[in-house]
Design a protein around this motif. Structure first.
Motif, mmCIF file in Angstrom:
data_model
loop_
_atom_site.group_PDB
_atom_site.id
_atom_site.type_symbol
_atom_site.label_atom_id
_atom_site.label_comp_id
_atom_site.label_asym_id
_atom_site.label_seq_id
_atom_site.Cartn_x
_atom_site.Cartn_y
_atom_site.Cartn_z
ATOM 1 N N PHE A 381 0.821 -1.208 0.000
ATOM 2 C CA PHE A 381 0.000 0.000 0.000
ATOM 3 C C PHE A 381 0.859 1.263 0.000
ATOM 4 O O PHE A 381 0.599 2.214 -0.737
ATOM 5 C CB PHE A 381 -0.927 0.011 1.217
ATOM 6 C CG PHE A 381 -2.166 -0.823 1.056
ATOM 7 C CD1 PHE A 381 -3.109 -0.514 0.091
ATOM 8 C CD2 PHE A 381 -2.399 -1.919 1.884
ATOM 9 C CE1 PHE A 381 -4.259 -1.280 -0.061
ATOM 10 C CE2 PHE A 381 -3.537 -2.689 1.745
ATOM 11 C CZ PHE A 381 -4.474 -2.370 0.769
ATOM 12 N N LEU A 382 1.883 1.283 0.841
ATOM 13 C CA LEU A 382 2.701 2.484 0.971
ATOM 14 C C LEU A 382 3.556 2.732 -0.269
ATOM 15 O O LEU A 382 3.831 3.880 -0.621
ATOM 16 C CB LEU A 382 3.593 2.377 2.204
ATOM 17 C CG LEU A 382 2.851 2.274 3.547
ATOM 18 C CD1 LEU A 382 3.847 2.126 4.688
ATOM 19 C CD2 LEU A 382 1.959 3.480 3.767
ATOM 20 N N ALA A 383 3.969 1.667 -0.939
ATOM 21 C CA ALA A 383 4.806 1.814 -2.126
ATOM 22 C C ALA A 383 3.979 1.978 -3.394
ATOM 23 O O ALA A 383 4.505 2.412 -4.420
ATOM 24 C CB ALA A 383 5.725 0.598 -2.272
ATOM 25 N N VAL A 391 -5.114 -5.262 -1.925
ATOM 26 C CA VAL A 391 -4.106 -6.221 -2.374
ATOM 27 C C VAL A 391 -4.550 -7.612 -1.940
ATOM 28 O O VAL A 391 -5.107 -7.786 -0.858
ATOM 29 C CB VAL A 391 -2.696 -5.903 -1.829
ATOM 30 C CG1 VAL A 391 -2.172 -4.609 -2.427
ATOM 31 C CG2 VAL A 391 -2.683 -5.835 -0.316
ATOM 32 N N GLN A 392 -4.328 -8.559 -2.819
ATOM 33 C CA GLN A 392 -4.750 -9.936 -2.601
ATOM 34 C C GLN A 392 -3.531 -10.803 -2.321
ATOM 35 O O GLN A 392 -2.579 -10.836 -3.102
ATOM 36 C CB GLN A 392 -5.477 -10.447 -3.848
ATOM 37 C CG GLN A 392 -5.709 -11.947 -3.905
ATOM 38 C CD GLN A 392 -6.825 -12.402 -2.993
ATOM 39 O OE1 GLN A 392 -7.967 -12.009 -3.150
ATOM 40 N NE2 GLN A 392 -6.495 -13.252 -2.031
ATOM 41 N N SER A 437 -8.124 -13.245 2.587
ATOM 42 C CA SER A 437 -6.813 -12.616 2.474
ATOM 43 C C SER A 437 -6.836 -11.429 1.524
ATOM 44 O O SER A 437 -5.844 -11.139 0.850
ATOM 45 C CB SER A 437 -5.750 -13.639 2.041
ATOM 46 O OG SER A 437 -5.676 -14.682 2.980
ATOM 47 N N ASN A 438 -7.996 -10.740 1.459
ATOM 48 C CA ASN A 438 -8.086 -9.460 0.761
ATOM 49 C C ASN A 438 -7.758 -8.368 1.774
ATOM 50 O O ASN A 438 -8.409 -8.278 2.808
ATOM 51 C CB ASN A 438 -9.489 -9.205 0.204
ATOM 52 C CG ASN A 438 -10.127 -10.437 -0.406
ATOM 53 O OD1 ASN A 438 -11.262 -10.745 -0.078
ATOM 54 N ND2 ASN A 438 -9.419 -11.137 -1.257
ATOM 55 N N HIS A 439 -6.790 -7.549 1.459
ATOM 56 C CA HIS A 439 -6.403 -6.441 2.326
ATOM 57 C C HIS A 439 -6.914 -5.143 1.701
ATOM 58 O O HIS A 439 -6.604 -4.852 0.539
ATOM 59 C CB HIS A 439 -4.885 -6.386 2.489
ATOM 60 C CG HIS A 439 -4.296 -7.603 3.131
ATOM 61 N ND1 HIS A 439 -3.796 -7.600 4.414
ATOM 62 C CD2 HIS A 439 -4.126 -8.875 2.669
ATOM 63 C CE1 HIS A 439 -3.344 -8.810 4.714
ATOM 64 N NE2 HIS A 439 -3.530 -9.599 3.671
ATOM 65 N N ARG A 472 -7.406 0.427 -8.102
ATOM 66 C CA ARG A 472 -6.538 -0.677 -8.504
ATOM 67 C C ARG A 472 -6.545 -1.774 -7.439
ATOM 68 O O ARG A 472 -6.751 -1.504 -6.255
ATOM 69 C CB ARG A 472 -5.095 -0.199 -8.692
ATOM 70 C CG ARG A 472 -4.875 0.784 -9.816
ATOM 71 C CD ARG A 472 -3.434 1.281 -9.808
ATOM 72 N NE ARG A 472 -3.199 2.288 -10.820
ATOM 73 C CZ ARG A 472 -2.712 2.027 -12.028
ATOM 74 N NH1 ARG A 472 -2.395 0.779 -12.349
ATOM 75 N NH2 ARG A 472 -2.521 3.004 -12.900
ATOM 76 N N THR A 473 -6.270 -2.979 -7.888
ATOM 77 C CA THR A 473 -6.074 -4.119 -6.996
ATOM 78 C C THR A 473 -4.750 -4.774 -7.369
ATOM 79 O O THR A 473 -4.466 -4.963 -8.556
ATOM 80 C CB THR A 473 -7.216 -5.132 -7.115
ATOM 81 O OG1 THR A 473 -8.451 -4.502 -6.774
ATOM 82 C CG2 THR A 473 -6.989 -6.310 -6.190
ATOM 83 N N GLY A 474 -3.955 -5.117 -6.370
ATOM 84 C CA GLY A 474 -2.659 -5.730 -6.627
ATOM 85 C C GLY A 474 -2.527 -7.077 -5.951
ATOM 86 O O GLY A 474 -3.406 -7.521 -5.208
#
Length: 691
Positions: A381-383, A391-392, A437-439, A472-474
């Protein structure tokens, strides 16, 4: 349809997302406080109220750890179980001359706040009430640095004490669920539909959906009667093309280079935000102990973890298991009222208002995440860009050896989460999220409508909705191990629910196809159809395709009938079947190889059988879509007979024991100087205070 600009989650500034080089090692003084710091006090007024209740060493330990983490020392005491929260809050109230408010006899009419504000304020630890005379007062449940701030406020102006009362977070949450339960359920079940009706599954199915299906069937029937040969060839060519395009997308994702992870430069513990962990449980009593143990293993300061377990209010066994399981730090149990659909997304929606973390992760009962997963997600998230909303983590099956079904599950999951989805993320395409585990960035999750309580694959739907709203999702390189059903019955129920949810998701987002195309762009639009619709279509037409293939083989062999259609289509059938089976097996093999599990690749020989079972589940899902569209078929957990993680751990422990024995026998094992490390009395854990 778009997210209102005023409701868009604010992007984080570059300054707010700046990274601090290195990582301060977390020292929780697990063995107790070193004697050199036994007299440390510092500026921690929140400890004054308990100085007569706890040893000086325990207080010094709490002060040092609070400074290290940037929190109040009261939180370190409570989280370490050195003192119960209610004991501390009562002591604080007595010291400040403030009443303790148990909230047991308070009713809804005692709060002047509307339902939404009541829940939101209580989640932040504040509650506005009135007393018997109608005079207003504020109830505070101290969190973070609230106790320290409250002390300084009252010392500066003692008049504030008359307008304040203190309570615990547990009592405040219990009050909110008791008096605000109907409002919580109403918001959990209707919020999405009220804000964006076109994006909600509720109200879409039934007669309207049946009418659309009937119309399509009538048109196809008419075309078949008017021009049977041409209609057959057209339909079969289109289906083959769609099927091959779906496989092509999977292969493209598999061979696209994954984006490299950001440099391993994590925040020090003092700068870590509060992280909320949510698990929605139903009939999971046997999984409670394992789940809580896995959460305890997370490499994150427990004082900055906000653990929420949402459990159905009438699920007595699971609630009893939660009450009986002793954890190393407090958890919040939210009983989910039974009104509305009994689904996981509804339970998550009920729990979300209580989330205090800047980020929120969702786990299932059987999940065993890597200990470093929260830090890895936070680093992403920070980067990442300011519009990164989710993020998954990678999901992997642990009970691979239970049956051939769990073995195939393992191949599927490694292909999906280790091969295909990282490629999609690298291409910037929308991701169909996995079930756990979805953040999430918590505020973005709320503003995007959270989960659809009537969609039985809420994860895939939410992934598409986030993409439509411009987020976006990463993917992150961290694994969560899961348990897969080992028997056909449980497998069929789970896959039926997945297929039904994908059908719901496709129908919902295709309500406004022009808007969908505009919001996702051409590439995202095509990927949506191939990922969500293609999964369903491929499973539905597979048995028809097999029948057509067999029929075409016989007709092609009979050259006397002059059927040129069969002569043309049969090679296409054969090539599509071979390409479909081999490409699916190849992605599974590639995933197993990346996990070092090539010994399990034999199960890929059963791909044709697996596809037949998928077809059965898909047709069963289509039937349920019109009969019981929102019914959630529960998958039981805690039934695994094998565990690859346990085998690896046992081997690692055996290797360590062997190495230690060899080192001892050879005289290479160093001795520990008791004087240098301190006595056992210096390193004892903080003592628990009596109530």
């Amino acid at each position: 349809m778009r997210l209102d600009p005023g409701e868009r989650a604010p992007g984080r500034s570059r300054a707010a997302r700046a990274r601090t080089p290195g990582r301060e090692p977390l020292t929780a003084f697990p063995g107790g406080l070193p004697s050199a710091h036994a007299g440390y006090t510092g500026d921690h007024p929140e400890l004054d109220c308990v100085r007569r209740l706890l040893p000086a060493a325990t207080l010094a330990w709490a002060a040092l750890r609070a400074d290290r983490l940037g929190i109040g020392a009261d939180r370190t005491l409570i989280t370490a179980r050195a003192m119960e929260e209610e004991s501390y809050v009562r002591a604080l109230a007595s010291d400040l001359g403030i009443d303790f408010e148990p909230l047991d006899d308070k009713i809804r009419a005692d709060s002047p706040l509307d339902d939404r504000t009541l829940v939101a304020k209580a989640a932040g630890g504040l509650l506005s009430l009135t007393d018997e005379s109608g005079a207003p007062f504020v109830v505070v449940a101290p969190r973070g640095l609230a106790a320290r701030g409250l002390i300084r406020l009252i010392r500066r102006d003692p008049a504030y004490a008359a307008r304040l009362r203190l309570t615990t977070s547990e009592r405040m949450n219990r009050f909110v669920v008791r008096v605000g339960g109907p409002a919580l359920v109403s918001a959990a079940t209707s919020n999405l539909a009220a804000r964006w009706p076109a994006l909600a599954a509720k109200g879409h199915f039934g007669r309207n959906g049946l009418a659309v299906l009937t119309t399509m069937a009538a048109l196809l029937t008419g075309a078949a009667v008017a021009a049977p040969a041409l209609t057959q060839m057209t339909i079969e060519l289109l289906l083959s093309a769609a099927f091959l395009a779906w496989l092509g997308l999977r292969l493209t994702g598999a061979f696209v280079g994954e984006r490299p992870p950001p440099p391993d430069r994590l925040l020090p513990d003092s700068a870590l935000p509060v992280y909320t962990v949510v698990a929605a449980l139903y009939r999971e009593a046997r999984s409670v102990a394992g789940l809580l143990a896995a959460i305890e293993r997370l490499d994150y300061p427990p004082e900055k973890l906000d653990i929420i377990i949402a459990v159905e209010a009438d699920d007595r066994d699971t609630r009893a298991a939660l009450a009986a399981t002793r954890t190393k730090f407090p958890i919040t149990v939210i009983p989910v009222p039974p009104q509305g659909p009994r689904t996981k997304p509804k339970a998550l929606n009920v729990a979300l208002p209580f989330a205090r973390g800047t980020y929120t992760v969702i786990y299932d009962a059987e999940d065993r995440p890597d200990p470093g997963q929260l830090r890895r997600a936070l680093q992403a998230f920070l980067a990442g860009p300011a519009d990164l909303a989710c993020v998954q983590a990678r999901l992997c099956i642990d009970n691979t050896d239970d049956s051939w079904l769990t073995g195939y599950y393992t191949a599927e999951y490694t292909g999906q989460f280790d091969v295909f989805m990282p490629g999609l993320a690298a291409l910037g395409l929308p991701l169909p999220l996995g079930g756990s585990s979805n953040h999430f960035h918590t505020e973005t999750l709320r503003k995007a409508g959270a989960w659809d309580p009537f969609n039985v694959t809420e994860d895939a739907d939410l992934g598409m909705r986030l993409a439509r709203f411009g987020y976006r999702t990463g993917m992150i390189r961290s694994t969560t191990y899961e348990e897969a059903p080992a028997r056909i019955g449980a497998w069929l129920r789970q896959r039926t629910r997945w297929f039904k949810g994908w059908m719901q998701t496709w129908l919902v987002h295709m309500r406004e196809p022009v808007a969908l195309l505009r919001q996702l762009g051409p590439a995202g639009f095509a990927a949506f159809h191939l990922m969500v619709g293609g999964n369903v279509l491929g499973a539905l037409v597979h048995p028809l395709f097999v029948v057509a293939l067999i029929s075409g083989a016989f007709q092609s062999a009979d050259t006397s009938n002059g059927d040129h259609v069969s002569t043309v289509l049969f090679p296409l059938y054969g090539a599509t079947a071979v390409f479909g089976y081999l490409s699916s097996a190849a992605i599974g093999w590639l995933g197993l190889s990346r996990r070092g599990l090539r010994s399990s690749a034999w199960v890929l020989a059963l791909t044709p059988l697996h596809w037949v079972l998928l077809s059965v589940a898909a047709w069963r899902a289509l039937y349920q879509l019109f009969t019981t569209p929102f019914a959630w078929e529960k998958t039981e957990h805690g039934l695994a007979r094998s565990s690859r993680r346990a085998v690896r751990l046992s081997k690692a422990l055996a290797d360590l024991d062997s190495d230690l024995r060899l080192a001892k026998d050879s005289g290479r094992l160093p001795t520990i100087n008791a004087v240098a490390t301190g006595t056992s009395a210096d390193r004892r854990p903080p003592r628990r205070a009596s109530a």
